[in-house]
Motif scaffolding. Structure first.
Motif, mmCIF file in Angstrom:
data_model
loop_
_atom_site.group_PDB
_atom_site.id
_atom_site.type_symbol
_atom_site.label_atom_id
_atom_site.label_comp_id
_atom_site.label_asym_id
_atom_site.label_seq_id
_atom_site.Cartn_x
_atom_site.Cartn_y
_atom_site.Cartn_z
ATOM 1 N N ASP A 95 96.323 19.439 -21.614
ATOM 2 C CA ASP A 95 94.898 19.103 -21.530
ATOM 3 C C ASP A 95 94.399 19.160 -20.089
ATOM 4 N N ALA A 96 95.219 18.668 -19.174
ATOM 5 C CA ALA A 96 94.841 18.677 -17.757
ATOM 6 C C ALA A 96 94.709 20.101 -17.247
ATOM 7 N N TYR A 97 95.631 20.957 -17.664
ATOM 8 C CA TYR A 97 95.582 22.345 -17.214
ATOM 9 C C TYR A 97 94.329 23.039 -17.742
ATOM 10 N N MET A 98 93.988 22.787 -18.981
ATOM 11 C CA MET A 98 92.795 23.407 -19.568
ATOM 12 C C MET A 98 91.524 22.906 -18.885
ATOM 13 N N GLY A 99 91.472 21.625 -18.557
ATOM 14 C CA GLY A 99 90.307 21.067 -17.889
ATOM 15 C C GLY A 99 90.212 21.465 -16.428
ATOM 16 N N MET A 100 91.339 21.835 -15.846
ATOM 17 C CA MET A 100 91.346 22.180 -14.430
ATOM 18 C C MET A 100 90.542 23.448 -14.152
ATOM 19 N N GLU A 101 90.533 24.375 -15.067
ATOM 20 C CA GLU A 101 89.752 25.609 -14.880
ATOM 21 C C GLU A 101 88.272 25.281 -14.691
ATOM 22 N N GLU A 102 87.776 24.373 -15.497
ATOM 23 C CA GLU A 102 86.381 23.944 -15.379
ATOM 24 C C GLU A 102 86.133 23.244 -14.038
ATOM 25 N N ASP A 103 87.096 22.440 -13.620
ATOM 26 C CA ASP A 103 86.962 21.745 -12.336
ATOM 27 C C ASP A 103 86.998 22.723 -11.163
ATOM 28 N N ILE A 104 87.814 23.759 -11.255
ATOM 29 C CA ILE A 104 87.875 24.777 -10.194
ATOM 30 C C ILE A 104 86.531 25.497 -10.100
ATOM 31 N N ARG A 105 85.952 25.818 -11.242
ATOM 32 C CA ARG A 105 84.625 26.468 -11.228
ATOM 33 C C ARG A 105 83.564 25.552 -10.632
ATOM 34 N N ALA A 106 83.626 24.280 -10.977
ATOM 35 C CA ALA A 106 82.676 23.319 -10.400
ATOM 36 C C ALA A 106 82.869 23.230 -8.889
ATOM 37 N N LEU A 107 84.118 23.240 -8.439
ATOM 38 C CA LEU A 107 84.407 23.196 -7.005
ATOM 39 C C LEU A 107 83.859 24.434 -6.308
ATOM 40 N N PHE B 127 87.624 26.298 3.809
ATOM 41 C CA PHE B 127 88.165 27.317 2.914
ATOM 42 C C PHE B 127 89.595 26.972 2.509
ATOM 43 N N ASN B 128 90.356 26.367 3.403
ATOM 44 C CA ASN B 128 91.719 25.954 3.076
ATOM 45 C C ASN B 128 91.737 24.880 1.992
ATOM 46 N N VAL B 129 90.710 24.053 1.933
ATOM 47 C CA VAL B 129 90.605 23.065 0.865
ATOM 48 C C VAL B 129 90.477 23.792 -0.477
ATOM 49 N N TYR B 130 89.625 24.803 -0.513
ATOM 50 C CA TYR B 130 89.472 25.596 -1.739
ATOM 51 C C TYR B 130 90.783 26.298 -2.097
ATOM 52 N N LEU B 131 91.432 26.894 -1.103
ATOM 53 C CA LEU B 131 92.688 27.603 -1.366
ATOM 54 C C LEU B 131 93.763 26.670 -1.915
ATOM 55 N N ALA B 132 93.823 25.449 -1.408
ATOM 56 C CA ALA B 132 94.819 24.493 -1.897
ATOM 57 C C ALA B 132 94.604 24.208 -3.384
ATOM 58 N N ALA B 133 93.362 24.007 -3.776
ATOM 59 C CA ALA B 133 93.065 23.759 -5.195
ATOM 60 C C ALA B 133 93.366 24.986 -6.041
ATOM 61 N N LEU B 134 92.980 26.151 -5.554
ATOM 62 C CA LEU B 134 93.200 27.387 -6.309
ATOM 63 C C LEU B 134 94.688 27.702 -6.432
ATOM 64 N N ILE C 51 82.107 17.121 -3.789
ATOM 65 C CA ILE C 51 83.327 17.922 -3.647
ATOM 66 C C ILE C 51 84.567 17.033 -3.710
ATOM 67 N N ARG C 52 84.514 15.910 -3.053
ATOM 68 C CA ARG C 52 85.669 15.000 -3.056
ATOM 69 C C ARG C 52 85.948 14.484 -4.466
ATOM 70 N N LYS C 53 84.912 14.186 -5.234
ATOM 71 C CA LYS C 53 85.108 13.714 -6.614
ATOM 72 C C LYS C 53 85.742 14.808 -7.477
ATOM 73 N N THR C 54 85.306 16.042 -7.281
ATOM 74 C CA THR C 54 85.894 17.150 -8.034
ATOM 75 C C THR C 54 87.347 17.339 -7.653
ATOM 76 N N LEU C 55 87.643 17.259 -6.365
ATOM 77 C CA LEU C 55 89.035 17.369 -5.920
ATOM 78 C C LEU C 55 89.884 16.223 -6.470
ATOM 79 N N GLU C 56 89.285 15.056 -6.586
ATOM 80 C CA GLU C 56 90.012 13.923 -7.157
ATOM 81 C C GLU C 56 90.361 14.198 -8.622
ATOM 82 N N LYS C 57 89.430 14.766 -9.370
ATOM 83 C CA LYS C 57 89.705 15.130 -10.770
ATOM 84 C C LYS C 57 90.827 16.155 -10.839
ATOM 85 N N ILE C 58 90.789 17.139 -9.951
ATOM 86 C CA ILE C 58 91.832 18.170 -9.926
ATOM 87 C C ILE C 58 93.173 17.549 -9.568
#
Length: 159
Positions: free
Chosen positions: A128-140, A45-52, A88-95
């Motif tokens: 662009d990165a900020y806009m794409g990050m929302e999609e990556d957070i949802r994927a995560l 859960f802390n991994v998710y919180l860090a991304a969020l 999950i690791r690939k998504t975190l890498e994108k973020i």
């Protein structure tokens, strides 16, 4: 009481004490197992919180360096916490890559020694990165559902 009755009472009491000890040991084993599962859940859960938290502060830039460091740590820990097949690791890498563009933009914006051209150079990639990050957070979030779901949690029972 004769000797055989005393032996019988001592044997029965010894058996009862043995069963009580077995029950306590079994309960302790289950408690330790539940604690291990809870610790693993908290780490995931802390991994998710860090991304969020990074995503939430990316727009304003407040504390972004600390949040990026926390995101980087979570990315590194994800190697040991999740199966590769879940992505999950690939998504975190994108973020994290998007986060680096945002971090660089905020550092250039705050640094009085940086040229205005440098700030403008990173403005578009950061947006662009900020806009794409929302999609990556949802994927995560979708990828983490099976790890963080409470649907399969069973309360503790004596047996």
């Amino acid at each position: 009481m004769d000797g055989s009755q005393v032996t019988m009472v001592v044997s029965v009491v010894g058996g009862v004490v043995g069963l009580i000890a077995l029950t306590v040991a079994w309960s302790q084993m289950r408690i330790a197992s539940a604690k291990t599962k809870l610790d693993l859940y908290n780490k995931r859960f802390n991994v998710y919180l860090a991304a969020l938290e990074f995503h939430q502060c990316a727009g304003s830039g407040d504390g972004i360096k600390e949040k990026f460091d926390k995101l980087t740590q979570a990315y590194r820990e994800s190697l040991f916490l999740f199966y590769d097949k879940d992505g999950i690791r690939k998504t975190l890498e994108k973020i994290q890559i998007a986060g680096f563009a945002i971090l660089t933009h905020h550092i250039a914006k705050l640094d009085p020694n940086s040229a205005a051209d440098l700030f403008k150079e990173f403005q578009t990639p950061a947006g662009d990165a900020y806009m794409g990050m929302e999609e990556d957070i949802r994927a995560l979030e979708d990828q983490l559902k099976s790890y963080l779901s409470f649907n399969n949690v069973r309360g503790w029972t004596f047996f």
